[in-house]
Design a protein around this motif. Sequence first.
Motif, mmCIF file in Angstrom:
data_model
loop_
_atom_site.group_PDB
_atom_site.id
_atom_site.type_symbol
_atom_site.label_atom_id
_atom_site.label_comp_id
_atom_site.label_asym_id
_atom_site.label_seq_id
_atom_site.Cartn_x
_atom_site.Cartn_y
_atom_site.Cartn_z
ATOM 1 N N PRO A 67 1.019 -1.438 0.054
ATOM 2 C CA PRO A 67 -0.010 -0.106 0.383
ATOM 3 C C PRO A 67 0.756 1.404 -0.142
ATOM 4 C CG PRO A 67 -0.034 -0.831 2.722
ATOM 5 C CD PRO A 67 0.506 -2.092 1.388
ATOM 6 N N HIS A 68 2.724 1.223 0.230
ATOM 7 C CA HIS A 68 3.403 2.172 0.446
ATOM 8 C C HIS A 68 4.479 2.267 0.409
ATOM 9 C CE1 HIS A 68 3.105 6.184 2.496
ATOM 10 N NE2 HIS A 68 2.246 6.540 2.623
ATOM 11 N N ILE A 69 5.565 2.454 -1.071
ATOM 12 C CA ILE A 69 6.582 2.365 -0.528
ATOM 13 C C ILE A 69 7.466 3.367 0.268
ATOM 14 C CG2 ILE A 69 5.944 1.170 -3.096
ATOM 15 C CD1 ILE A 69 6.795 3.783 -4.709
ATOM 16 N N TYR A 73 8.097 0.962 6.810
ATOM 17 C CA TYR A 73 7.894 -0.716 7.493
ATOM 18 C C TYR A 73 8.460 -1.376 5.938
ATOM 19 C CZ TYR A 73 5.593 -4.911 7.590
ATOM 20 O OH TYR A 73 4.806 -6.009 7.882
ATOM 21 N N PHE A 74 7.457 -0.975 4.948
ATOM 22 C CA PHE A 74 7.382 -1.493 3.547
ATOM 23 C C PHE A 74 8.609 -1.430 2.498
ATOM 24 C CE2 PHE A 74 2.953 -0.796 4.706
ATOM 25 C CZ PHE A 74 2.317 -2.378 4.506
ATOM 26 N N SER A 75 9.301 -0.468 2.648
ATOM 27 C CA SER A 75 10.735 -0.514 2.071
ATOM 28 C C SER A 75 11.546 -1.560 2.834
ATOM 29 C CB SER A 75 11.279 1.008 2.463
ATOM 30 O OG SER A 75 10.395 2.039 1.512
ATOM 31 N N LYS A 76 11.689 -1.404 3.813
ATOM 32 C CA LYS A 76 12.287 -3.426 4.413
ATOM 33 C C LYS A 76 11.721 -4.157 4.512
ATOM 34 C CE LYS A 76 13.909 -4.681 9.058
ATOM 35 N NZ LYS A 76 13.674 -4.137 9.943
ATOM 36 N N HIS A 88 15.770 -17.545 -4.628
ATOM 37 C CA HIS A 88 15.097 -18.572 -4.989
ATOM 38 C C HIS A 88 14.794 -18.566 -6.577
ATOM 39 C CE1 HIS A 88 13.245 -21.285 -1.837
ATOM 40 N NE2 HIS A 88 13.342 -19.604 -1.136
ATOM 41 N N LYS A 89 15.430 -17.501 -7.559
ATOM 42 C CA LYS A 89 15.474 -17.205 -8.731
ATOM 43 C C LYS A 89 14.386 -16.878 -9.572
ATOM 44 C CE LYS A 89 19.587 -19.157 -8.463
ATOM 45 N NZ LYS A 89 20.845 -18.489 -8.456
ATOM 46 N N TYR A 90 13.664 -16.220 -8.780
ATOM 47 C CA TYR A 90 12.345 -15.455 -9.180
ATOM 48 C C TYR A 90 12.733 -13.643 -8.893
ATOM 49 C CZ TYR A 90 9.343 -19.536 -7.186
ATOM 50 O OH TYR A 90 9.133 -20.310 -7.212
ATOM 51 N N LYS A 91 12.239 -13.481 -9.989
ATOM 52 C CA LYS A 91 12.029 -11.566 -10.077
ATOM 53 C C LYS A 91 10.774 -11.217 -9.899
ATOM 54 C CE LYS A 91 11.744 -12.147 -14.588
ATOM 55 N NZ LYS A 91 12.082 -13.853 -14.655
ATOM 56 N N ILE A 92 10.451 -9.877 -9.382
ATOM 57 C CA ILE A 92 9.812 -9.222 -8.254
ATOM 58 C C ILE A 92 8.899 -8.479 -9.526
ATOM 59 C CG2 ILE A 92 9.069 -8.050 -6.635
ATOM 60 C CD1 ILE A 92 9.567 -9.911 -4.986
ATOM 61 N N LEU A 93 7.677 -8.590 -9.519
ATOM 62 C CA LEU A 93 6.842 -7.547 -9.816
ATOM 63 C C LEU A 93 6.425 -6.159 -8.765
ATOM 64 C CD1 LEU A 93 6.120 -5.855 -12.965
ATOM 65 C CD2 LEU A 93 3.754 -8.214 -12.895
ATOM 66 N N LEU A 94 6.410 -5.107 -8.264
ATOM 67 C CA LEU A 94 6.189 -4.845 -7.753
ATOM 68 C C LEU A 94 4.875 -3.435 -7.917
ATOM 69 C CD1 LEU A 94 6.471 -3.464 -4.299
ATOM 70 C CD2 LEU A 94 8.173 -1.802 -5.312
ATOM 71 N N PHE A 95 3.723 -3.485 -7.668
ATOM 72 C CA PHE A 95 2.735 -2.987 -7.211
ATOM 73 C C PHE A 95 2.546 -1.864 -5.683
ATOM 74 C CE2 PHE A 95 1.612 -6.670 -10.188
ATOM 75 C CZ PHE A 95 1.013 -5.868 -11.119
ATOM 76 N N TYR A 216 -2.690 7.963 7.312
ATOM 77 C CA TYR A 216 -1.059 7.172 6.797
ATOM 78 C C TYR A 216 -0.331 7.614 5.761
ATOM 79 C CZ TYR A 216 -0.130 2.085 5.570
ATOM 80 O OH TYR A 216 0.574 0.987 5.450
ATOM 81 N N ASN A 217 -1.675 7.335 4.679
ATOM 82 C CA ASN A 217 -1.017 8.112 3.556
ATOM 83 C C ASN A 217 0.490 8.859 3.582
ATOM 84 O OD1 ASN A 217 -2.819 6.059 2.214
ATOM 85 N ND2 ASN A 217 -4.405 7.767 1.764
ATOM 86 N N ASP A 218 -0.042 10.040 4.127
ATOM 87 C CA ASP A 218 1.000 10.984 4.151
ATOM 88 C C ASP A 218 2.349 11.614 5.032
ATOM 89 O OD1 ASP A 218 -0.703 12.613 2.271
ATOM 90 O OD2 ASP A 218 -1.703 13.465 4.072
ATOM 91 N N MET A 219 1.948 10.224 5.885
ATOM 92 C CA MET A 219 2.682 9.766 7.197
ATOM 93 C C MET A 219 2.877 10.852 7.561
ATOM 94 S SD MET A 219 5.355 7.196 5.048
ATOM 95 C CE MET A 219 6.158 8.434 4.031
ATOM 96 N N LYS A 220 2.172 12.029 8.366
ATOM 97 C CA LYS A 220 2.524 12.795 9.048
ATOM 98 C C LYS A 220 1.199 13.187 9.886
ATOM 99 C CE LYS A 220 3.641 15.705 4.788
ATOM 100 N NZ LYS A 220 3.812 16.738 4.060
#
Length: 325
Positions: A67-69, A73-76, A88-95, A216-220
């Motif tokens: 929900p929030h790159i 927390y989500f960055s980590k 595991h030889k996988y690639k990531i498709l990030l949304f 939460y979206n603004d992180m302020k």
Amino acid sequence: MATLKDVARESGLTVGTVSRVLNNRGYISEQTRNKVYEVMKQLNYQPNEMARSLSRQKNNTIALIVPHIMHPYFSKLISCLELSAAQHKYKILLFNSKGKEEKEEEYIEMCKSNRVEGIVLCSGSFHTEKFKNLHCPLITMERFMDEGTAGIECDNYQGGLLAAEHMISRGCRQLLYIGGVNEQPMPADERKRAFADVCRKYGILFREENPGQVFYNDMKYYSVIQQALDKYPETDGIFASSDLIAAQVLQVCREKGMTVPGRMKVVGFDDEYLASLTVPEITTIRQPLKEMAETAISMIAKAAAGEMVAARSVFPVQLIQRGTT
């Protein structure tokens, strides 16, 4: 240009064995895997990803929906998941959903069209029925969903219990909980429930503030914290549902002349890198994100191979005491 048959011939293996190595299917010894990769490097062999995808109906890609790159927390978490996926030889498709439900259909269709090997879902805004008939493993992290293959959580209740007992042991008697998103039930709600249970057990005054999605979206959270302390000036301890909130608690306390940990005790949650950068450093509840991420990726690999995986995995948390208590 080298072919799969060339790799098989030079490595002394069958074409089927080399194919299993490339597609990460079935058991392959580390010695065999390394031999194939060494020959591929020598021959400068480049697998045809499109052909592999069409033949397998999958493409060794895992979709990650958060929900929030920008949130620490989500960055980590993204970093931990990407590292484990690569192993595991996988690639990531990030949304990045940004909490917007209108993106759901688009993301789901993209997952289908890209024939992903599996999905790791961290976003809490998705309607679960939309994930039926995906034909790939769906692993949820820190959210509820009946349609998922498996769910991974930290022990949020244990975290709230540890925070409350620690703050009470440090002399706090007027406690305040500052939460995050409260639009729908989430496993993180257990932090507040445990905190309240302990306060009732010891007869400690307990209050709460739940800022909601906009903050939460603004992180302020500065204004929310400021208003809460204006409303409850006798507060001597704050349990924040994230280290990001806890760091802003320190800012407000400084503005109000409240010394930490003298006048005010503060405990955060997650043990983000941010928690060790503030002055004083933040006492917090550590989530084992690396282990949780490794389990999520491992579950996708096992489920994709037809193996059984646990429907729910709960990881223990740990109190990390620092300068704010």
